[in-house]
Design an enzyme around this catalytic site. Sequence first.
Site, short mmCIF file in Angstrom:
data_model
loop_
_atom_site.label_atom_id
_atom_site.label_comp_id
_atom_site.label_asym_id
_atom_site.label_seq_id
_atom_site.Cartn_x
_atom_site.Cartn_y
_atom_site.Cartn_z
N LYS A 116 6.54 4.80 -7.03
CA LYS A 116 6.38 5.76 -5.94
C LYS A 116 7.58 6.70 -5.76
CE LYS A 116 3.55 2.69 -3.06
NZ LYS A 116 2.19 3.14 -3.28
N GLU A 200 9.56 6.52 4.72
CA GLU A 200 8.79 7.74 5.00
C GLU A 200 8.56 7.88 6.48
OE1 GLU A 200 5.00 7.69 3.03
OE2 GLU A 200 5.91 8.19 1.10
N HIS A 235 -7.20 0.07 4.50
CA HIS A 235 -6.75 0.90 3.38
C HIS A 235 -7.72 0.91 2.21
CE1 HIS A 235 -3.18 1.57 5.58
NE2 HIS A 235 -2.69 0.36 5.43
N ARG A 301 -6.60 8.44 -13.61
CA ARG A 301 -7.88 7.95 -14.15
C ARG A 301 -9.02 8.63 -13.39
NH1 ARG A 301 -8.97 5.23 -9.44
NH2 ARG A 301 -7.22 4.09 -8.59
P1 ADP Z 1 -0.81 1.88 -2.13
O1 ADP Z 1 -0.21 2.34 -3.43
O2 ADP Z 1 -0.38 0.50 -1.75
O3 ADP Z 1 -2.29 2.10 -2.05
P2 ADP Z 1 -0.28 4.36 -0.68
O4 ADP Z 1 1.06 4.96 -0.69
O5 ADP Z 1 -1.34 4.98 -1.54
O6 ADP Z 1 -0.13 2.80 -1.00
O7 ADP Z 1 -0.81 4.28 0.83
C1 ADP Z 1 -2.00 3.57 1.16
C2 ADP Z 1 -2.53 4.02 2.52
O8 ADP Z 1 -1.51 3.79 3.52
C3 ADP Z 1 -2.89 5.49 2.65
O9 ADP Z 1 -4.23 5.76 2.23
C4 ADP Z 1 -2.70 5.75 4.14
O10 ADP Z 1 -3.85 5.31 4.84
C5 ADP Z 1 -1.52 4.83 4.50
N1 ADP Z 1 -0.21 5.54 4.45
C6 ADP Z 1 0.57 5.75 3.35
N2 ADP Z 1 1.68 6.45 3.65
C7 ADP Z 1 1.62 6.70 4.98
C8 ADP Z 1 2.47 7.40 5.92
N3 ADP Z 1 3.62 7.96 5.55
N4 ADP Z 1 2.06 7.45 7.21
C9 ADP Z 1 0.91 6.87 7.62
N5 ADP Z 1 0.07 6.21 6.81
C10 ADP Z 1 0.41 6.12 5.50
#
Ligand code: ADP
Length: 626
Positions: A116, A200, A235, A301
């Site tokens: 990430k 973040e 999620h 993908r």
């Molecule tokens: P993973 O790789 O574990 O799936 P992500 O970074 O894609 O993690 O985030 C998964 C979910 O978490 C997102 O779809 C969103 O709903 C929530 N999320 C991620 N980052 C944030 C953020 N900065 N603020 C609020 N919700 C977040």
Amino acid sequence: MIQSLLIANRGEIACRIIRTARRLGIRTVAVYSDADANSLHVRQADEAVHIGPSPARQSYLIGERIIAAARATGAEAIHPGYGFLSENAAFAQAVIDAGLIWVGPNPSSITAMGLKDAAKKLMADAGVPVTPGYLGEDQSADRLQAEADAIGYPVLIKAVAGGGGKGMRRVDAAADFADALLSCQREAASSFGNDQVLIEKYILSPRHIEVQVFGDSHGQVVHLFERDCSLQRRHQKVIEEAPAPGMDEATRQAICAAAVRAAQAVDYVGAGTVEFIADASAKESGGLRADRIWFMEMNTRLQVEHPVTEEITGVDLVEWQLRVASGEPLPKKQGELSINGHAIEARLYAEDPVRGFLPSPGRIDRLSFDHHARVETAVEEGDTVSSFYDPMIAKVICHGADRDAARLGLLRWLDSSFVGPLRTNKPFLHACLAMPDFAEGRLDTGMIERQGEALTAIDGPSDRVLAAAGQHFRREWQGKGLFGFRLNAAPKTSVDLFVDGRPVVAEAKSSELRTGLCSDMERDGTIIVTEAGQSWFFSQTPPVKAGGAAASDGAILSPMPGRIIAVAVAKGDRVAKGQKLVTLEAMKMEHSLVAPFDGVVAELDASEGGQVSEGTLLVLVEREEG
Ligand code: ADP
């Protein structure tokens, strides 16, 4: 063009890929595990190769077996589908090293998007807006705390190697930061072997918006507009749609251009998705504003939800993947792509919303899907949803001239299709699509959780449903001259029936609900009545089979093979609806088995540490009379 293709996957995506390959005249090779020996993808492919036992770790995740299967059958190319090995750069490289065509991006693009923090840095350098935060090397607790204070609370601590929603902590106040950091680092070290974190800004009212991109090996990259996947449960995506509600043209252009820059920055070839998080708290223009949308991650993908993009653009994305992998240029230029109407997809799962969405695998004795929607599935009546894999039954996609037409089409589909006796999330999907906020396009990722039990509560067949069932049987018996004849008494209007194995008395009345017949009507005379997506199966005699849905009223059966890790009740305990009874560990996940209604634990056959097979009776909850 590729002449032969091995599909390194199973289920609906394998069937979906085979369909396009066949249309293009490409020979298809399926691979399968023990559990999938008779699966639809095996039946549909031109050839099929057995690659091992049922657990994915021993079959679908073993790259060498898949490459050997391609060699043995003379397949030229490998399509990984989604999940399994699709984002495994080492596997992609091994496919290429074996002299085969990898239907996917270069392994280096997969690696670049793998962590990430590295991905976010790369995107920031490419001019793509990223969520405000700290990505620094200095991982000392003091520095991280100072950065979080500077960003302003709430913040989200994320493990850089995290995935699947794991390794994330929301922190609402400076005083809580140190503890949350330690616990996040511990989880990250044990789950991912890497305790590095990033911080973040926590986005309030977040919406999940993603852009479909496509690159070819001649340096061209286009986008195919956005999808909105904000309707999530823990999620996990539940409903997806395209285009995003409330998206204005300027905002669309900004995020689609950012997605194309993201793909170009990693020399992207093939189908990819750039995921963004949007702060939808602004009241104007559907809440979306270009300066409040930030890069989250890139999936290298084809996505589960790709059909909604296909429906609005008229593009077959699998065809594009196969053409691009064959070295052809992208079939269309950016200016030749446009949005037509609106499409919504719902994911139909074998899971029981009433019991905390517990997977509900099993044999599908009855299935009828309405043909007025696009259905992507790998099961037919008589097939089994296996406990070894994701329990998705089908994806249902409705396209309409506008969003409401698509939404109403899906609601109609849910009321005119049925699958049983296994439990499904069909009534939950119906409730989600019927939510007034959803209908009006006001979405965010927390809305399902905020609704609590309102989306999953099912009380029992309503009077309308009972009346329809009663009326059906009354007519049938009247036809045979059997109904209501009693000496010296008024004709009887109530009918004794069984619904899902339980006795009920139905007052026969005319009802606007339609009754459907099960396909094996001749055998046991079962009929089906559907209301709000919930299908009720009525019969005149109790179902013969024990177990499954028939005995499951208060009988808590093990839904899959696993190990009991906690028993929270004792025999004789009084329990409330939703109360946790037993926790089962299966398929690397914990599943809570909960009481389906208020009652008493009449039987308990579970002990901590015990191994149980699928369908074992663990707890029997009995309703208290009176
Ligand atoms: P993973 O790789 O574990 O799936 P992500 O970074 O894609 O993690 O985030 C998964 C979910 O978490 C997102 O779809 C969103 O709903 C929530 N999320 C991620 N980052 C944030 C953020 N900065 N603020 C609020 N919700 C977040």
